[in-house]
Design a protein around this motif. Structure first.
Motif, PDB file in Angstrom:
ATOM      1  N   ARG A  35       0.841  -1.281  -0.013  1.00 28.39           N
ATOM      2  CA  ARG A  35      -0.073   0.013  -0.008  1.00 28.39           C
ATOM      3  C   ARG A  35       0.911   1.313   0.092  1.00 28.39           C
ATOM      4  NH1 ARG A  35      -3.072   2.312   5.325  1.00 28.39           N
ATOM      5  NH2 ARG A  35      -1.842   0.806   6.028  1.00 28.39           N
ATOM      6  N   PHE A  37       0.533   5.648   0.438  1.00 28.89           N
ATOM      7  CA  PHE A  37      -0.550   6.817   0.637  1.00 28.89           C
ATOM      8  C   PHE A  37       0.234   7.982   0.793  1.00 28.89           C
ATOM      9  CE2 PHE A  37      -0.406   7.026   5.020  1.00 28.89           C
ATOM     10  CZ  PHE A  37      -0.185   5.717   5.665  1.00 28.89           C
ATOM     11  N   ILE A  39       0.572  12.173   2.221  1.00 30.00           N
ATOM     12  CA  ILE A  39      -0.228  13.216   3.108  1.00 30.00           C
ATOM     13  C   ILE A  39       0.477  14.654   2.401  1.00 30.00           C
ATOM     14  CG2 ILE A  39      -0.208  14.167   5.316  1.00 30.00           C
ATOM     15  CD1 ILE A  39      -0.129  11.040   6.197  1.00 30.00           C
ATOM     16  N   ARG A  48      -0.720  14.643  12.820  1.00 34.54           N
ATOM     17  CA  ARG A  48      -1.094  13.462  12.407  1.00 34.54           C
ATOM     18  C   ARG A  48      -0.447  12.369  13.079  1.00 34.54           C
ATOM     19  NH1 ARG A  48      -3.711  14.627   7.401  1.00 34.54           N
ATOM     20  NH2 ARG A  48      -4.359  12.522   7.556  1.00 34.54           N
ATOM     21  N   GLY A  49      -1.022  11.246  12.447  1.00 33.73           N
ATOM     22  CA  GLY A  49      -0.534   9.765  13.157  1.00 33.73           C
ATOM     23  C   GLY A  49      -1.355   9.638  14.358  1.00 33.73           C
ATOM     24  N   HIS A  51      -0.718   7.038  16.730  1.00 34.08           N
ATOM     25  CA  HIS A  51      -1.441   5.754  16.810  1.00 34.08           C
ATOM     26  C   HIS A  51      -0.351   4.797  16.346  1.00 34.08           C
ATOM     27  CE1 HIS A  51      -1.017   5.576  12.370  1.00 34.08           C
ATOM     28  NE2 HIS A  51      -1.843   6.582  12.131  1.00 34.08           N
ATOM     29  N   MET A 100       3.198  12.507  13.474  1.00 35.20           N
ATOM     30  CA  MET A 100       4.122  13.352  12.346  1.00 35.20           C
ATOM     31  C   MET A 100       3.679  14.817  12.652  1.00 35.20           C
ATOM     32  SD  MET A 100       2.916  10.200  11.261  1.00 35.20           S
ATOM     33  CE  MET A 100       1.839  10.039   9.780  1.00 35.20           C
ATOM     34  N   TYR A 117      -4.928  -1.534   3.879  1.00 30.69           N
ATOM     35  CA  TYR A 117      -5.580  -1.020   5.249  1.00 30.69           C
ATOM     36  C   TYR A 117      -6.382  -1.721   5.836  1.00 30.69           C
ATOM     37  CZ  TYR A 117      -7.865   2.567   8.064  1.00 30.69           C
ATOM     38  OH  TYR A 117      -8.355   3.154   8.813  1.00 30.69           O
ATOM     39  N   TYR A 122      -5.168  -0.652  14.137  1.00 31.12           N
ATOM     40  CA  TYR A 122      -4.761   0.719  14.447  1.00 31.12           C
ATOM     41  C   TYR A 122      -5.087   0.703  15.790  1.00 31.12           C
ATOM     42  CZ  TYR A 122      -3.588   2.672   9.871  1.00 31.12           C
ATOM     43  OH  TYR A 122      -3.012   2.900   8.748  1.00 31.12           O
ATOM     44  N   ARG A 124      -5.422   3.533  18.649  1.00 29.80           N
ATOM     45  CA  ARG A 124      -5.284   5.011  18.545  1.00 29.80           C
ATOM     46  C   ARG A 124      -5.421   5.786  20.227  1.00 29.80           C
ATOM     47  NH1 ARG A 124      -6.033   7.254  13.564  1.00 29.80           N
ATOM     48  NH2 ARG A 124      -6.447   5.859  11.902  1.00 29.80           N
TER      49      ARG A 124
HETATM   50  P1  TYD Z   1      -5.195   8.629   9.605  1.00 25.32           P
HETATM   51  O1  TYD Z   1      -4.958   7.160  10.002  1.00 25.32           O
HETATM   52  O2  TYD Z   1      -6.037   9.208  10.562  1.00 25.32           O
HETATM   53  O3  TYD Z   1      -4.181   9.347   8.972  1.00 25.32           O
HETATM   54  P2  TYD Z   1      -2.907   9.853   9.722  1.00 25.32           P
HETATM   55  O4  TYD Z   1      -2.128   8.627   9.941  1.00 25.32           O
HETATM   56  O5  TYD Z   1      -2.286  10.605   8.537  1.00 25.32           O
HETATM   57  O6  TYD Z   1      -3.019  10.596  10.851  1.00 25.32           O
HETATM   58  O7  TYD Z   1      -6.433   8.373   8.281  1.00 25.32           O
HETATM   59  C1  TYD Z   1      -7.368   9.280   8.163  1.00 25.32           C
HETATM   60  C2  TYD Z   1      -8.711   8.525   7.358  1.00 25.32           C
HETATM   61  O8  TYD Z   1      -8.285   7.839   6.101  1.00 25.32           O
HETATM   62  C3  TYD Z   1      -9.102   7.471   8.363  1.00 25.32           C
HETATM   63  O9  TYD Z   1     -10.421   7.745   8.245  1.00 25.32           O
HETATM   64  C4  TYD Z   1      -8.942   6.036   7.776  1.00 25.32           C
HETATM   65  C5  TYD Z   1      -8.589   6.595   6.180  1.00 25.32           C
HETATM   66  N1  TYD Z   1      -7.544   5.671   5.870  1.00 25.32           N
HETATM   67  C6  TYD Z   1      -7.806   4.647   4.654  1.00 25.32           C
HETATM   68  O10 TYD Z   1      -8.860   4.420   4.344  1.00 25.32           O
HETATM   69  N2  TYD Z   1      -6.830   4.044   4.008  1.00 25.32           N
HETATM   70  C7  TYD Z   1      -5.330   4.278   4.483  1.00 25.32           C
HETATM   71  O11 TYD Z   1      -4.477   3.485   3.666  1.00 25.32           O
HETATM   72  C8  TYD Z   1      -5.210   5.280   5.364  1.00 25.32           C
HETATM   73  C9  TYD Z   1      -3.758   5.610   5.802  1.00 25.32           C
HETATM   74  C10 TYD Z   1      -6.095   6.020   6.070  1.00 25.32           C
END
Ligand code: TYD
Length: 140
Positions: A35, A37, A39, A48-49, A51, A100, A117, A122, A124
């Motif tokens: 995967r 993604f 930001i 952010r993060g 978690h 982050m 995902y 996770y 949190r």
């Molecule tokens: P989140 O984990 O809060 O982002 P970060 O780690 O940057 O703080 O993710 C934000 C939203 O996106 C949350 O509703 C989950 C969704 N998401 C997915 O659906 N797939 C993914 O691969 C990721 C990373 C997040």
């Protein structure tokens, strides 16, 4: 042996046409990449993060701009890493708490993950995380 948080340096094949950085699964990062993604557009005061992941490992690369990552192991150790070069990344094993922050306006933070995902892997809540770390130690 479980690998630790560490900075990774990726091979560069730039020439007079510009830069090229290579990141291959199981070669330049210690897992198969399932995967990606990224930001961007996070203000400098955003965190952010916040978690940890029971299964996912990550490599984070600021392919543009910069940010910082604070990592905690749930046993009282923490460290801060600056991500500010497109050819370096930070490796984060599973069960590491990460924040982050300090995103520059032009920050694009690319995240590579070993897993698809799954929200249920996770953690949190920081107190829950510390508890799971302590439990994990008993079984290891
Ligand atoms: P989140 O984990 O809060 O982002 P970060 O780690 O940057 O703080 O993710 C934000 C939203 O996106 C949350 O509703 C989950 C969704 N998401 C997915 O659906 N797939 C993914 O691969 C990721 C990373 C997040």
């Amino acid at each position: 042996m479980r690998e630790n948080v560490k900075m990774l340096e990726f091979p560069q094949r730039g020439d007079d046409r510009g830069h090229l950085v290579i990141v291959e699964g199981l070669q330049d990062v210690p897992f198969e990449i399932k995967r990606i993604f990224y930001i961007y557009g996070s203000d400098s005061d955003i965190v952010r993060g916040q978690h940890a992941n029971r299964r996912s490992e990550f490599v984070l690369i600021n392919v543009a701009g910069k940010s910082k990552v604070k990592v905690k192991d749930g046993k009282g150790n923490e460290a801060i890493f600056s991500l500010n070069r497109p050819h370096t990344g930070i490796y984060l094993p599973k069960m590491i708490w990460k924040d982050m922050y300090d995103f520059s306006e032009d920050s694009v933070l690319l995240c590579l993950s070993s897993e698809h995902y799954d929200g249920s892997e996770y953690i949190r809540d920081y107190n829950e995380y510390v508890k799971e770390v302590a439990k994990g130690d008993v079984h290891e």
